[in-house]
Design an enzyme around this catalytic site. Structure first.
Site, PDB file in Angstrom:
ATOM      1  N   ASP A 117      -7.259  -1.257  -0.110  1.00 19.16           N
ATOM      2  CA  ASP A 117      -5.928  -1.402   0.481  1.00 19.16           C
ATOM      3  C   ASP A 117      -5.042  -2.293  -0.394  1.00 19.16           C
ATOM      4  O   ASP A 117      -5.267  -3.500  -0.482  1.00 19.16           O
ATOM      5  CB  ASP A 117      -6.088  -2.008   1.875  1.00 19.16           C
ATOM      6  CG  ASP A 117      -4.778  -2.248   2.599  1.00 19.16           C
ATOM      7  OD1 ASP A 117      -3.746  -1.693   2.162  1.00 19.16           O
ATOM      8  OD2 ASP A 117      -4.784  -2.983   3.597  1.00 19.16           O
ATOM      9  N   ASP A 295       1.701   0.887  -0.984  1.00 21.38           N
ATOM     10  CA  ASP A 295       0.603   0.489  -0.109  1.00 21.38           C
ATOM     11  C   ASP A 295      -0.384   1.636   0.090  1.00 21.38           C
ATOM     12  O   ASP A 295      -0.129   2.570   0.853  1.00 21.38           O
ATOM     13  CB  ASP A 295       1.180   0.029   1.234  1.00 21.38           C
ATOM     14  CG  ASP A 295       0.131  -0.494   2.196  1.00 21.38           C
ATOM     15  OD1 ASP A 295      -1.066  -0.448   1.873  1.00 21.38           O
ATOM     16  OD2 ASP A 295       0.513  -0.955   3.291  1.00 21.38           O
TER      17      ASP A 295
END
Length: 408
Positions: A117, A295
């Site tokens: 992530d 992201d």
């Protein structure tokens, strides 16, 4: 050059096209998991849960930035005044789309899977003390590792419905694709929310790849590798496609790059946040001059309600679907093929092929768009998988930049 790939699944002028340089590396397959559409029809509850999770994640990381730096993040805005409607179990499908691969922790080493992530900075795994919500996951037991040490601290991460991932902090040996970080801080979670049950979240844990300023615990894994000299370049690259997805640590994989990179400077270290020239429908820039966070832990492209409405106004036949799908969602005619793109550094990058998330309902002529409005607490947009799956993306700690290139 010591580089590493994890499969899932410059500087003449910043923000200008630049040729990639050759680097070598190793590959680990990454796996993609998604529950957002079933037989071509969107799962509205899953989408709502993912947005709730996203809002909670950014609440966590904004708070961590302020704690670590002593000042609020420059892009932070006032907290939302209303709670998003997320249905009876908002986190059931929070993490229904993720890219995950293998790591090993401890001595002797135990293998775990983690979601990689770029929108957060911490590493956590389920603890051997975790209860039923951790069933089906490989659990971390520090008493079984000779290199584990209790850091004497707790951690807690809150998500969209107020539930948490929480537990104790330890240091241990963490290895990814042969690259080892000694005394790496990690969270041993004694509590997992329902959204992290193995049926919803197949990875065991999560590894954040954002800047240290966002860490709730301490130095992130990749930054530890840099500090300990385990990689010769403080850079990593992502290819997030259905086939051949990978994360490359220590550089980029030129074999997956189909053209020159466009490189943009990070505007504020913390998130991988850069200036975005525009959001485009066809050849028209319908939204201009905003920032964007890149992201990998977010499926959608997420923006503020005003500018997202402007974007859909440029798409013929689009409709506000808040009353049927949830706040911030829009549909467009499935029979149409809108040309949509994001422009960075003067270069437009098309995401038309991944814009549709699926039919709004079984038999519907309307499809759900992958650009969504949400109260993330960020003054800017978030570009997740709907965008990233169309480009090769490089993240450089060395140069404090993000670069995009066409896929080979």
């Amino acid at each position: 050059m010591h580089t590493t790939i994890i499969s899932l699944v410059t500087f003449a002028l910043l923000a200008s096209a630049a040729p990639s340089s050759k680097r070598s590396g190793k590959v680990i397959p990454l796996v993609k998991k998604s529950n957002f559409a079933v037989n071509g029809v969107v799962n509205a509850t899953a989408l709502q849960g993912h947005v709730a999770y996203l809002e909670g994640k950014y609440t966590n990381t904004l708070a961590a930035f302020e704690k670590n730096t002593g000042s609020a993040h420059p892009a932070a805005v006032a907290a939302p005044t209303k709670k998003r409607q997320t249905g009876s179990d908002s986190l059931t499908d929070d993490n229904s789309q993720l890219w995950y691969g293998k790591i090993s922790v401890g001595t002797p080493a135990t293998t775990y899977t983690v979601d990689f992530d770029t929108g957060s900075s911490d590493l956590f795994l389920p603890s051997s003390k975790c209860g039923s919500t951790c069933t089906g996951h490989t659990k971390y037991n520090p008493s079984k590792s000779s290199t584990a040490s209790d850091a004497g601290k707790k951690f807690s991460l809150a998500y969209g419905d107020g539930s948490t991932v929480s537990g104790e902090q330890f240091t241990d040996k963490v290895t990814v694709a042969g690259l080892t970080a000694d005394n790496q801080i990690l969270g041993s979670a004694t509590t997992y929310s329902s959204g992290f049950e193995s049926s919803q979240f197949p990875a065991d844990g999560l590894m954040g790849l954002a800047w240290p300023q966002l860490a709730v615990m301490s130095t992130p894994f990749f930054n530890t590798l840099i500090q300990q000299g385990s990689v010769s370049a403080g850079e990593f690259g992502f290819k997030l496609t259905a086939d051949g997805a990978e994360l490359f640590l220590g550089g980029v994989n030129d074999d997956l790059v189909g053209g020159d990179f466009t490189t943009i400077p990070v505007t504020q270290q913390g998130y991988w946040q850069v200036d975005m020239d525009s959001v485009n429908v066809g050849s028209k820039a319908v939204v201009k001059g905003i920032s964007a966070i890149i992201d990998s832990g977010t499926t959608l492209i997420v923006g503020d309600s005003t500018n997202v409405a402007k974007f859909y106004k440029g798409i013929k036949g689009s409709k506000d679907a808040s009353s049927t799908l949830g706040d911030g969602f829009f549909t467009f005619p499935c029979s149409s093929s809108p040309s949509v793109s994001l422009t960075f550094g003067g270069q437009a990058f098309d995401f038309s092929n991944t814009f549709s998330l699926g039919q709004a309902s079984d038999g519907s002529s309307d499809c759900v768009g992958g650009v969504v409005a949400a109260d993330t607490g960020i003054d800017g947009w978030i570009a997740g998988d709907v965008f990233m799956s169309n480009v090769y993306t490089a993240f450089s700690f060395d140069d404090s930049t993000v670069s995009f290139a066409p896929l080979a």
